[in-house]
Design an enzyme around this catalytic site. Structure first.
Site, PDB file in Angstrom:
ATOM      1  NE  ARG A  66      -1.401  -1.379   4.365  1.00 44.01           N
ATOM      2  CZ  ARG A  66      -2.413  -1.781   5.135  1.00 44.01           C
ATOM      3  NH1 ARG A  66      -3.510  -1.083   5.210  1.00 44.01           N
ATOM      4  NH2 ARG A  66      -2.317  -2.895   5.833  1.00 44.01           N
TER       5      ARG A  66
ATOM      6  CD  GLU B 174      -2.083   2.248   5.386  1.00 49.64           C
ATOM      7  OE1 GLU B 174      -1.015   1.933   5.925  1.00 49.64           O
ATOM      8  OE2 GLU B 174      -3.146   1.619   5.542  1.00 49.64           O
TER       9      GLU B 174
ATOM     10  NE  ARG C   1      -9.838  -5.955   3.832  1.00 46.45           N
ATOM     11  CZ  ARG C   1      -8.810  -5.561   4.593  1.00 46.45           C
ATOM     12  NH1 ARG C   1      -8.546  -6.167   5.735  1.00 46.45           N
ATOM     13  NH2 ARG C   1      -8.054  -4.548   4.209  1.00 46.45           N
TER      14      ARG C   1
ATOM     15  CB  ALA D 159     -14.510  -0.324  15.655  1.00 45.33           C
ATOM     16  CD  GLN D 160     -11.876  -3.409  12.612  1.00 43.54           C
ATOM     17  OE1 GLN D 160     -12.191  -4.282  11.805  1.00 43.54           O
ATOM     18  NE2 GLN D 160     -12.107  -2.119  12.399  1.00 43.54           N
TER      19      GLN D 160
ATOM     20  CG  ASP E 186     -10.479  -2.529  25.498  1.00 42.72           C
ATOM     21  OD1 ASP E 186     -10.523  -2.689  24.266  1.00 42.72           O
ATOM     22  OD2 ASP E 186     -10.099  -1.460  26.028  1.00 42.72           O
TER      23      ASP E 186
ATOM     24  CB  THR F 250      -4.838  -3.122  21.033  1.00 38.58           C
ATOM     25  OG1 THR F 250      -3.545  -3.352  20.468  1.00 38.58           O
ATOM     26  CG2 THR F 250      -5.159  -4.265  21.982  1.00 38.58           C
TER      27      THR F 250
ATOM     28  N   GLY G 171      -3.953  -6.252  15.035  1.00 41.83           N
ATOM     29  CA  GLY G 171      -3.804  -4.844  15.406  1.00 41.83           C
ATOM     30  C   GLY G 171      -2.454  -4.242  15.063  1.00 41.83           C
TER      31      GLY G 171
ATOM     32  CG  ASP H  92      -3.038  -2.037  11.375  1.00 40.97           C
ATOM     33  OD1 ASP H  92      -2.416  -1.241  12.094  1.00 40.97           O
ATOM     34  OD2 ASP H  92      -4.247  -1.955  11.147  1.00 40.97           O
TER      35      ASP H  92
ATOM     36  CB  VAL I 214      -0.823  -5.909   7.744  1.00 39.56           C
ATOM     37  CG1 VAL I 214       0.251  -6.267   8.766  1.00 39.56           C
ATOM     38  CG2 VAL I 214      -0.457  -6.480   6.374  1.00 39.56           C
TER      39      VAL I 214
END
Lengths: 349, 349
Positions: free
Chosen positions: A55, A66, A122, A149-150, A171, A211, A235, A237, A303
């Site tokens: 990317r 990105e 995805r 959120a994921q 968390d 995270t 996380g 990434d 990633v």
């Protein structure tokens, strides 16, 4: 006789956030996760057909923007995505995204879509697809470290594709864990809120770390990870952002999407350049071994790669015919005579 | 209490083709070309402030799709653009484009716009800005070779910024030339349709080549170009696509936008890697000489650089407040609680 109305060629089908949510509910979230995993698998199986590039990133102290382009020689896709961990302080998303699919042969876009939601789906579908090949047999318990959120999407994908039914949640902010437990109640999970990452991984067959802090955090230290687990590390990434102690990487067999990108962005950015990794598509295609034995620690250093977004956009495009889940966006100038852009402009006066 | 309605953060201002045309007519095409040249000049003067990268291309036998990102450290922009010379056969544009501006500090897009029209305008504005520094004194006659979609914009920009009043037109298709003469009638030009490129350049002070064929064409051969002219070569803009004989390049002083990109895409792809060129921003900033004498042949090997698109998007954004030239696009998922993407989705059911 030139007309003023734009032709159909001028319009690009556009899936808004509102329509993406309608689509997900129409299809069903689990069904969509399974469908996405199928498209990703199909594209991983034709890995060599893709024109790949790491990317293209624009970095700022606060985060990164990105572009992720990829093409299979017939179709072209790219995603715009940002990653700004401090965004939540101003009520913004850490990660937002949109993407586009185009015909490579004429360059015309055929789909523009929100991808904040689609990326979460995805990413989860990819994690589950990979875990199906790497997780220990009979895995039913997942530690979920980082409840942002994921996390719900990860849990549901691993449930739908790998049979995970028990979640051990942690968390640094207990309210995030409460949010996950609220959101996933009644979804067939047994959930336990844990007081630490160390507590969360007790008895877990799969450990998912997702995270958001942009720094070299050590969510898991070496002595915390026992034999036989599968680590799903999503996380770490971007450059400067990792979650695992290097000693864990040294003990694990590491699987990645696209090594030139992962060596820059993933957990393995902490390791020497020649640190051995296996491309996950090779495992899916049966060309490389996945999990070899029950004691092995497998690690998916995910990633997020452009092909997954391409697969997701392909999936989305195939769901749209006959529905009203997309609008027509007046994005392309399309004069009657292609050489007469000026005339089109003049006639619009 | 979570609400279902998306917040303002979820929406991205979008300028459609129809609204771009309204905006151009509201401002006035010449005024807009002058305005764009001003923004491009301002950004060229702070060249070192930009994080630059050559465009990222996906090639097919029929053409190319490119992403052109750039950032000034505060703002980020990119353009999607295709180039498919054979598109006209199916009623499509050779070049279509759209672009986006975002805040680098939080990654949120602040503007999405059609850029097929805007690219034609910024390309013309750049040509005119450059010609103001390189054209011979008193230039009033321009040969326009290639009378396709870009040509009228080139003519009007060179008129507005450089005082061109006479056009000598040539295209292999006489209907293209007729189109230009029809479109530009009553715009203050004296126009002559010429039977060949050789005839078109007789007496011209500026020679603009903007043909579309994707191959190493020789629109101008060596002995056709006399002393003292300024060449504005904008059609040689991707690998394998050039318009000028190498011998012309050898005789000329060549000015380019961004050498790493132009050496791949421009006329100078035909020359050795160390072929001397001058970055045009250096001329505009007074750091390098432009035209030194009346006999010199100057050549702007224009391929179009991301900063010009960035300038055009900046200009556009500054024109929008208080107008109705943009719509609000529901492009970004924006939950009340940024960590609760899943909850937003669940509540939408």
């Amino acid at each position: 006789m030139p007309t003023l109305a734009p032709s159909d060629l001028a319009f690009v089908p556009f899936v808004s956030v509102a329509n993406m949510m309608r689509l997900i509910h129409r299809i069903g979230l689990r069904e969509m996760l399974v469908g996405l995993a199928g498209y990703i698998e199909a594209d991983f199986l034709r890995w060599d057909a893709f024109d790949k590039t790491p990317r293209i990133a624009a970095h700022a102290p606060e985060g990164v923007i990105e572009l992720m382009p990829v093409s299979d020689g017939r179709c072209y896709g790219f995603k715009y995505v940002n990653g700004h961990p401090k965004n939540t302080r101003t009520g913004r998303q850490t990660v937002t995204a949109f993407g586009l699919l185009a015909e490579l042969g004429n360059g015309y876009p055929v789909l523009l879509s929100e991808m904040t939601l689609l990326t979460a789906l995805r990413t989860a579908a990819t994690s589950a697809l990979v875990a199906r090949h790497l997780a220990p047999k009979g895995a039913d318990t997942m530690a979920l470290i980082g409840n942002g959120a994921q996390s719900e999407f990860q849990a549901l994908a691993l449930q739908a594709l790998c049979g995970i039914t028990k979640l051990r949640l942690y968390d640094i902010d207990p309210r995030a864990t409460e949010k996950v437990m609220r959101n996933l109640s009644g979804q067939g999970f047994e959930m336990i809120a844990c007081p630490s990452a160390e507590a969360a991984i007790v008895g877990a067959h799969i450990i998912t770390t997702c995270t958001a802090d942009k720094n070299h955090a050590t969510i898991l230290s070496e002595n915390m990870v026992g034999a036989g687990v599968h680590l799903n590390a999503i996380g770490g990434d971007c450059p400067g952002k990792t979650e695992l102690a290097p000693a864990i990487l040294a003990r694990a067999d590491v699987f990645v999407e696209y090594p030139p990108q992962t060596r820059i962005e993933g957990e393995i950015q902490q390791m020497p350049e020649d640190f051995p990794v296996t491309e996950i598509w090779q495992v899916i295609a049966g060309r490389a071994p996945g999990r070899r034995d029950a004691a092995q620690i497998t690690l998916f250093d995910g990633v997020g790669f452009a092909i997954e977004d391409f697969s997701a956009l392909r999936y989305l495009r195939d769901q749209l015919p006959g529905t009203d889940f997309c609008e027509k966006l007046d994005l392309l100038a399309d004069p009657d005579d292609p050489r007469d852009l000026f005339g089109m402009l003049a006639r619009a006066q």
